[in-house]
Design a protein around this motif. Structure first.
Motif, PDB file in Angstrom:
ATOM      1  N   UNK A 153      31.817  43.059  47.322  1.00 12.38           N
ATOM      2  CA  UNK A 153      31.528  41.923  46.453  1.00 12.38           C
ATOM      3  C   UNK A 153      31.575  42.330  44.984  1.00 12.38           C
ATOM      4  N   UNK A 154      30.984  43.473  44.662  1.00  9.02           N
ATOM      5  CA  UNK A 154      30.994  43.931  43.266  1.00  9.02           C
ATOM      6  C   UNK A 154      32.422  44.203  42.793  1.00  9.02           C
ATOM      7  N   UNK A 155      33.201  44.870  43.635  1.00  6.97           N
ATOM      8  CA  UNK A 155      34.576  45.188  43.256  1.00  6.97           C
ATOM      9  C   UNK A 155      35.414  43.925  43.136  1.00  6.97           C
ATOM     10  N   UNK A 156      35.181  42.964  44.036  1.00  6.51           N
ATOM     11  CA  UNK A 156      35.891  41.695  43.939  1.00  6.51           C
ATOM     12  C   UNK A 156      35.593  40.991  42.629  1.00  6.51           C
ATOM     13  N   UNK A 157      34.318  41.013  42.216  1.00  4.24           N
ATOM     14  CA  UNK A 157      33.943  40.431  40.923  1.00  4.24           C
ATOM     15  C   UNK A 157      34.695  41.109  39.787  1.00  4.24           C
ATOM     16  N   UNK A 158      34.732  42.431  39.837  1.00  5.35           N
ATOM     17  CA  UNK A 158      35.368  43.164  38.732  1.00  5.35           C
ATOM     18  C   UNK A 158      36.873  42.931  38.705  1.00  5.35           C
ATOM     19  N   UNK A 159      37.507  42.850  39.856  1.00  8.77           N
ATOM     20  CA  UNK A 159      38.942  42.573  39.894  1.00  8.77           C
ATOM     21  C   UNK A 159      39.244  41.206  39.271  1.00  8.77           C
ATOM     22  N   UNK A 160      38.397  40.216  39.558  1.00 10.65           N
ATOM     23  CA  UNK A 160      38.604  38.897  38.943  1.00 10.65           C
ATOM     24  C   UNK A 160      38.403  38.962  37.434  1.00 10.65           C
TER      25      UNK A 160
END
Length: 230
Positions: A114-121
């Motif tokens: 979830x954290x990495x997905x946020x950062x990718x966005x």
């Protein structure tokens, strides 16, 4: 009035398969929620509350943003693989305590996703297009590791986390110095992965044979080199 009785049906193999398929869909679609706040947000809030945030870091250049996104995509794939591995190992584990260890670790990997997905966005990027392939292959590998017995299954977990920790350390060296948000996420991930490794070793994990460790590193190189771009 006749007495009503309730018969509880034991979960079947089909129930387990459908449950894992649903879990995989949640993970791959990015809707699986984190149980902890994004560490980038936590640290920023703490600094703002203490009045110690100082000057804001310089904005990333387009080249820096692309490079950071590539590294975070690699990390995201690593967490997809770890999630699938631990779900596969838990699915065939007979010892309740060991199965709980795998499931707890898998949940923490969901936080990372979830954290990495946020950062990718935030970086105007996306996860790897090959994530379904990575997940399916890693789940199957987890089942095979689990079938090898508890000691080697835990040893596989310990070796996985050791190699993931090395990747995260290298990414802290490669990320742009001013990419503070990515760094905070990777730093917390590294702490979690070290704990996973310690739990596996404390649980009796056996060291894997050298050929197995080398094969894992070889597969990891293929994954990381591919995921950076695709």
């Amino acid at each position: 009035m006749p007495e009503l009785t309730t018969t509880l049906r034991r979960p079947s193999l089909l129930d387990a398969v459908l449950g894992e398929a649903n879990r995989a869909m949640q993970v791959l679609s990015g809707v699986a929620p984190a149980s902890r706040r994004n560490p980038a947000d936590v640290q920023a809030t703490a600094e703002a509350g203490a009045g110690t945030s100082g000057a804001a870091p310089a904005a990333l250049t387009p080249q820096q943003a692309r490079h950071a996104a590539g590294l975070m995509r690699v990390n995201h794939v690593g967490e997809i693989c770890a999630q699938a591995l631990y779900r596969g190992q838990a699915a065939v584990c007979r010892d309740a305590a060991t199965r709980e260890l795998f499931e707890q670790s898998a949940q923490e990997e969901v936080d990372h996703l979830a954290w990495l997905g946020d950062r990718l966005r935030e970086l105007n990027s996306r996860p790897s297009l090959l994530n379904p392939l990575w997940y399916a292959g890693s789940f199957a590998l987890g089942v095979l590791a689990g079938k090898a017995g508890e000691r080697y299954s835990l040893g596989f977990m310990a070796e996985t986390e050791k190699q993931v920790g090395e990747h995260l350390d290298s990414h802290l060296q490669k990320l742009p110095e001013n990419d503070v948000r990515s760094r905070r996420i990777v730093e917390q991930m590294a702490l979690d992965e070290a704990q996973h490794r310690q739990r596996a070793e404390a649980g009796g994990g056996a060291e894997l044979p050298l050929p197995a460790r080398k094969a894992m590193r070889g597969m990891s190189r293929v994954m990381t080199s591919t995921a950076y771009w695709i």
